[in-house]
Structures are given as C-alpha cells and as structure tokens.
Design an enzyme around this catalytic site. Structure first.
Site, PDB file in Angstrom:
ATOM      1  N   GLY A   1       0.813  -1.201   0.000  1.00 16.86           N
ATOM      2  CA  GLY A   1       0.000   0.000   0.000  1.00 16.86           C
ATOM      3  C   GLY A   1       0.850   1.254   0.000  1.00 16.86           C
ATOM      4  O   GLY A   1       2.086   1.209   0.029  1.00 16.86           O
ATOM      5  N   ASP A   2       0.199   2.401  -0.066  1.00 15.70           N
ATOM      6  CA  ASP A   2       0.870   3.714  -0.033  1.00 15.70           C
ATOM      7  C   ASP A   2       1.821   3.907  -1.208  1.00 15.70           C
ATOM      8  O   ASP A   2       2.791   4.652  -1.110  1.00 15.70           O
ATOM      9  CB  ASP A   2       1.649   3.905   1.289  1.00 15.70           C
ATOM     10  CG  ASP A   2       0.809   3.617   2.513  1.00 15.70           C
ATOM     11  OD1 ASP A   2      -0.281   4.190   2.611  1.00 15.70           O
ATOM     12  OD2 ASP A   2       1.239   2.805   3.358  1.00 15.70           O
ATOM     13  N   LYS A   8      -1.041   5.417  -5.550  1.00 16.20           N
ATOM     14  CA  LYS A   8      -2.138   5.102  -6.485  1.00 16.20           C
ATOM     15  C   LYS A   8      -3.027   6.311  -6.731  1.00 16.20           C
ATOM     16  O   LYS A   8      -3.544   6.485  -7.838  1.00 16.20           O
ATOM     17  CB  LYS A   8      -2.970   3.939  -5.931  1.00 16.20           C
ATOM     18  CG  LYS A   8      -2.223   2.626  -5.874  1.00 16.20           C
ATOM     19  CD  LYS A   8      -3.097   1.505  -5.345  1.00 16.20           C
ATOM     20  CE  LYS A   8      -3.492   1.693  -3.888  1.00 16.20           C
ATOM     21  NZ  LYS A   8      -2.352   1.733  -2.966  1.00 16.20           N
ATOM     22  N   GLY A   9      -3.243   7.141  -5.697  1.00 18.03           N
ATOM     23  CA  GLY A   9      -4.126   8.299  -5.847  1.00 18.03           C
ATOM     24  C   GLY A   9      -3.686   9.205  -6.975  1.00 18.03           C
ATOM     25  O   GLY A   9      -4.505   9.629  -7.809  1.00 18.03           O
ATOM     26  N   ALA A  15      -7.878   3.561   4.023  1.00 20.76           N
ATOM     27  CA  ALA A  15      -6.977   3.941   2.937  1.00 20.76           C
ATOM     28  C   ALA A  15      -7.126   5.426   2.657  1.00 20.76           C
ATOM     29  O   ALA A  15      -8.222   5.965   2.718  1.00 20.76           O
ATOM     30  CB  ALA A  15      -7.306   3.141   1.683  1.00 20.76           C
ATOM     31  N   GLY A  16      -6.012   6.071   2.356  1.00 21.66           N
ATOM     32  CA  GLY A  16      -6.062   7.481   1.994  1.00 21.66           C
ATOM     33  C   GLY A  16      -5.263   7.721   0.730  1.00 21.66           C
ATOM     34  O   GLY A  16      -4.070   7.427   0.684  1.00 21.66           O
ATOM     35  N   HIS A  17      -5.917   8.198  -0.325  1.00 21.18           N
ATOM     36  CA  HIS A  17      -5.220   8.489  -1.573  1.00 21.18           C
ATOM     37  C   HIS A  17      -4.929   9.980  -1.647  1.00 21.18           C
ATOM     38  O   HIS A  17      -5.839  10.800  -1.612  1.00 21.18           O
ATOM     39  CB  HIS A  17      -6.060   8.035  -2.768  1.00 21.18           C
ATOM     40  CG  HIS A  17      -6.103   6.546  -2.908  1.00 21.18           C
ATOM     41  ND1 HIS A  17      -6.882   5.903  -3.851  1.00 21.18           N
ATOM     42  CD2 HIS A  17      -5.456   5.567  -2.226  1.00 21.18           C
ATOM     43  CE1 HIS A  17      -6.700   4.586  -3.738  1.00 21.18           C
ATOM     44  NE2 HIS A  17      -5.848   4.374  -2.761  1.00 21.18           N
ATOM     45  N   GLN A  42      -5.055   0.084  -0.698  1.00 19.63           N
ATOM     46  CA  GLN A  42      -3.999  -0.707  -0.068  1.00 19.63           C
ATOM     47  C   GLN A  42      -3.096  -1.353  -1.133  1.00 19.63           C
ATOM     48  O   GLN A  42      -2.907  -0.775  -2.181  1.00 19.63           O
ATOM     49  CB  GLN A  42      -4.585  -1.756   0.889  1.00 19.63           C
ATOM     50  CG  GLN A  42      -5.150  -1.180   2.168  1.00 19.63           C
ATOM     51  CD  GLN A  42      -6.656  -1.023   2.121  1.00 19.63           C
ATOM     52  OE1 GLN A  42      -7.366  -1.586   1.309  1.00 19.63           O
ATOM     53  NE2 GLN A  42      -7.174  -0.231   3.039  1.00 19.63           N
ATOM     54  N   ALA A  61      -1.411   8.852   5.084  1.00 22.69           N
ATOM     55  CA  ALA A  61      -2.384   9.884   4.715  1.00 22.69           C
ATOM     56  C   ALA A  61      -3.612   9.834   5.607  1.00 22.69           C
ATOM     57  O   ALA A  61      -4.245  10.857   5.876  1.00 22.69           O
ATOM     58  CB  ALA A  61      -2.798   9.707   3.254  1.00 22.69           C
ATOM     59  N   THR A 105      -3.702   8.088   8.861  1.00 20.01           N
ATOM     60  CA  THR A 105      -3.399   8.048  10.298  1.00 20.01           C
ATOM     61  C   THR A 105      -2.267   8.974  10.725  1.00 20.01           C
ATOM     62  O   THR A 105      -2.147   9.298  11.899  1.00 20.01           O
ATOM     63  CB  THR A 105      -3.006   6.624  10.702  1.00 20.01           C
ATOM     64  OG1 THR A 105      -1.796   6.253   9.989  1.00 20.01           O
ATOM     65  CG2 THR A 105      -4.110   5.630  10.362  1.00 20.01           C
ATOM     66  N   ARG A 164       0.683   7.990  10.734  1.00 18.49           N
ATOM     67  CA  ARG A 164       1.724   7.116  11.278  1.00 18.49           C
ATOM     68  C   ARG A 164       2.956   7.112  10.388  1.00 18.49           C
ATOM     69  O   ARG A 164       2.846   7.068   9.160  1.00 18.49           O
ATOM     70  CB  ARG A 164       1.213   5.673  11.405  1.00 18.49           C
ATOM     71  CG  ARG A 164       0.183   5.466  12.488  1.00 18.49           C
ATOM     72  CD  ARG A 164      -0.155   3.987  12.649  1.00 18.49           C
ATOM     73  NE  ARG A 164      -0.819   3.427  11.491  1.00 18.49           N
ATOM     74  CZ  ARG A 164      -1.206   2.157  11.388  1.00 18.49           C
ATOM     75  NH1 ARG A 164      -0.969   1.316  12.396  1.00 18.49           N
ATOM     76  NH2 ARG A 164      -1.815   1.721  10.306  1.00 18.49           N
ATOM     77  N   PRO A 165       4.175   7.147  10.976  1.00 18.33           N
ATOM     78  CA  PRO A 165       5.385   7.040  10.153  1.00 18.33           C
ATOM     79  C   PRO A 165       5.456   5.671   9.490  1.00 18.33           C
ATOM     80  O   PRO A 165       5.171   4.650  10.115  1.00 18.33           O
ATOM     81  CB  PRO A 165       6.526   7.234  11.155  1.00 18.33           C
ATOM     82  CG  PRO A 165       5.937   6.933  12.495  1.00 18.33           C
ATOM     83  CD  PRO A 165       4.491   7.304  12.414  1.00 18.33           C
ATOM     84  N   GLY A 208       7.603  13.290  -8.783  1.00 15.07           N
ATOM     85  CA  GLY A 208       7.170  14.385  -7.916  1.00 15.07           C
ATOM     86  C   GLY A 208       5.728  14.189  -7.535  1.00 15.07           C
ATOM     87  O   GLY A 208       5.048  13.292  -8.045  1.00 15.07           O
TER      88      GLY A 208
END
Length: 431
Positions: A13-14, A17-18, A40-42, A226, A301, A303, A305-306, A417
C-alpha cells in the site's frame, strides 16, 4: 476503442495510487473504487493543493467524471459526508450525479469501530496494527451474513430490525468479554437515519450502471486501495487488511464479469514502505531508513503514522505481478532516490542458508528471511520536472530497466514528484 483498466498496489500500500488514478482519470469516463474502506487514503496534489481522499475515487477531482463506490467497499457515512463537504468547499464535486454508491456496499457501524480498538488493545504485542476504523469487524459481519448495507438505509424498518439484532450480540461481547459500555438502539438508529437523509440519493444498483456504461463504450478505471501484500488471501497474513486488494476483486467488488477487464496496471514505489506490524525483509533502520522517510514524506495519509522504509523488493513485486496478472507497472517516487550514491535492490531471500526466489506464503518464514542485495550506482541528479524517459540521468534509466528485468513487468510510467504533471508517460493504457 473503450477500455476497462484496473489499478492496484504492488507492495504494502501507499504506493501513490491516488496520483496515478488522478492522471488516468482524464482519459476515463467512470472511476470505480472496488474494495477497502476509509483505512486507505489516496493523496493527490493538483495545482499545489493537496487532497486526501478516503472513500470517493480520485477521479472526483476531474469535472464531469462519474465516480462509483462499489459493493466491495465498506462505508462509514460520517467520513463520506465529511469528504463530500470538504470537496465542495474546495470547489469540487458540484454535481450530485457525479457520485453513485452501491446499494450492496456494507456500512461501518459504531460498534465495529469500538470492537476494532478494544481487540487491538487486548492483543498487546500481538496486535495487527489496524487503523482502528472498524474495517475488519465490518467485513466480518459481511462474511457472517449479519452486515447492514447501504441499501438498508432506504428501508427504515428493515434497518431498525437488523440493527436491533446486531446490538444484542455486539453489546453482549463488549460488556461481558471486554468490559466496555454497549450502545443504545435509538442512538444509532437516529444517527444513521440522519445520514440516510443526506446520502440516499446516491445509493443505486451500480452493477447495472456499469453494465450499461460498458455497452455504451465508456472508458472505465477501477481503483484499488492498499496493496497486494495486504490482501486477505495473498498478503502477509495475518498482518493484512480485511479485503481482497488484488485485481480479481475489481470484478467481484463492482459487480461485473472478469472478462470485461482489459488491462491491469500495478503501482510500485522505487523503494518499499510498510505501515503497521508484520514482516518486512528490506526494512532499513537508523539513518538510512530515516532519510528515505523524511525525503519521501512517508507518513500515513489516513493516520499520520510514520511508514517503515526499505529498499526495493523485487521478489515481492514479482509476486504481485503474478497474482494480479500485471500488464504494466507505474514506478512512483523515483525522485526520492535522487541524492543517493548507491541504491540496493533485493533480488532474493536467504532463508536458513537457502536462497528463495519466490515470495513465501507464510509470514513466519518471511520474518526469518534476509534480503540478498544487488548494488546499483545512484545518479545524484534531480529528476523532478523531467517529462521524457530519455532525459533521465543515465543511471536512473539503468535502474528502471533493471527493475523491469527483475519483476518481469514493463514500466509504463514514472512519477518524479507529487504534482499531477510530474510524471513521465511511456505508455498510456487507455490509448
């Protein structure tokens, strides 16, 4: 010729994709989110402005696109409404007809979130590392055939009866097993009826809509959340999400036949990250990992969280290519590696003296695997702003071609970028 394209994550994940869905949405008429929830955060950057979308497909940032939340998604109405308000305040999603929600998508209820949190607390050191958003418990109820669906919001008495039956069980578990307070029927009923007033107009039979769109020759983009290694069946179980994140879910999570899907595109970072618990063979500790995290802005994006960071794992991505049937891959965040003089690629795993070339299905085995690395020379030149592959530094081109060889997948686009235009397109799957 109209095409139906699936975009999935090829790592944990991460992967970005967004942004890629945002780029491809220009060429699509319909964009479908087919699994996952607001865990999930895009993230998409348009004109220097950052948008983080949790449930609504990234295509909503393009006017005139029809966005669908499919039956494979679990929906938290509160989060959905917040997202709608935020988009409108920022000048997007002006037309109600741009969003359709499947009547068969399951709802995340307050007791799902409570159960998610207390279970993680009780597990202690054995915790999975969920986001606490209630995703897992909502999917459990779906599989247990006691879930409440978006379509139930349109039938008040049916909703009330299902809620009443569920609270008998959920309150018993919360009070007697976890010593937590339960929920009152009327509180949740009134809360969700207020949601129903606001979102009922979006709830429809999305399978029928998609079938008609295909017959009309529309381009359709299916957006996964994800990544492959978090798939409930094919990921690093039990440190996974609660849905199928692979390309096959694009069909079941949206109500179309698999023969309707034309191409599958995987998204992978030029390195590897992971959020939460679970094995991660190429994870870097100390200054190397910190440098990747800070340069790449590797914080969740959803949470904050690192993220754990490490070198590119070709074994894992080759596995993702196989289980998804990837036709091509997009490589993101190449620019994060610009300052490095040496870059490592994991080409195999050393497991108790044996070299594994295939990704193991057991997390216990993966946890004991040591990466076998191949060193590549860095390019130590900026790549941001470059729009043609042949203009990339020579060593960056060599690195990309080596990743293609190791994963067995052609790279059709490279992101350099965060911005919408900061990408090198070698092949557009819609053209």
């Amino acid at each position: 010729m109209a095409r139906n394209i699936v975009v999935v994550g090829a790592q944990w994940g991460d992967e970005g994709k967004g942004k890629i869905v945002d780029i491809l949405s220009e060429y699509a008429d319909v964009i479908v989110r087919f699994q996952g929830g607001n865990n999930a955060g895009h993230t998409v950057v348009v004109g220097g402005e950052k948008f983080i979308l949790h449930l609504i497909p990234s295509g909503i940032l393009h006017s005139g696109k029809r966005c669908i939340i499919g039956n494979g998604v679990v929906v938290d109405p509160h989060i959905l409404l917040d997202e709608i308000v935020s988009l409108r305040e920022r000048g997007h999603f002006r037309n109600d007809s741009d969003l359709i929600i499947s009547e068969d998508a399951h709802l995340i209820m307050p007791y799902h979130k409570r159960l998610d949190a207390v279970r993680e607390r009780v597990r202690g050191k054995l915790k999975i590392g969920t986001t606490g958003r209630g995703i897992g418990p909502a999917y459990e109820d779906k599989a247990g055939r006691c879930g409440i669906r978006c379509g139930d919001l349109l039938r008040e008495e049916i909703f009330r009866e299902k809620l009443k039956a569920n609270l008998l069980e959920k309150n018993h578990i919360l009070k007697n097993l976890f010593h937590e307070d339960g929920f009152e029927l009327h509180d949740i009923y009134n809360q969700f009826m207020s949601y129903a007033e606001k979102i009922s107009g979006y709830i429809k039979d999305t399978s029928v809509y998609l079938d008609n769109a295909m017959k009309e020759g529309k381009n359709i983009l299916f957006e996964g959340a994800q990544g492959t290694l978090l798939d409930i069946d094919h990921g690093t179980y039990p440190f996974v999400t609660s849905s199928n994140t692979v390309a096959g879910e694009a069909a079941t999570g949206s109500g179309i036949g698999p023969t309707k899907l034309d191409r599958v595109i995987g998204i992978s970072k030029a390195y590897t990250t992971r959020v939460g618990e679970g094995p991660f063979p190429t994870e870097l500790s100390g200054t190397e990992g910190d440098r990747l995290r800070e340069t790449g802005g590797e914080y969740g994006a959803t949470t904050g969280r690192p993220r754990r960071c490490g070198w590119f794992d070709a074994v894992a991505v080759r596995y993702a290519a196989r289980v998804n049937g990837l036709d091509g891959m997009v490589l993101t965040k190449l620019d994060v590696l610009d300052s490095l003089d040496k870059i490592m690629i994991c080409t195999g795993y050393n497991y108790k003296g044996s070299i594994l070339k295939n990704f193991p299905s057991s997390s216990d085995i993966l946890n004991e695997c040591k990466p076998v690395y191949e060193a590549m020379a860095g390019w130590q030149k900026p790549t941001s702003g470059i729009t043609r592959f042949d203009k990339l530094p020579g060593n960056a081109q060599i690195y990309i071609k080596r990743l293609e060889e190791l994963t067995g997948t052609s790279i059709i686009m490279v992101s350099v970028g965060a911005g919408r235009k900061e990408a090198i397109t070698m092949e557009n799957p819609f053209l």
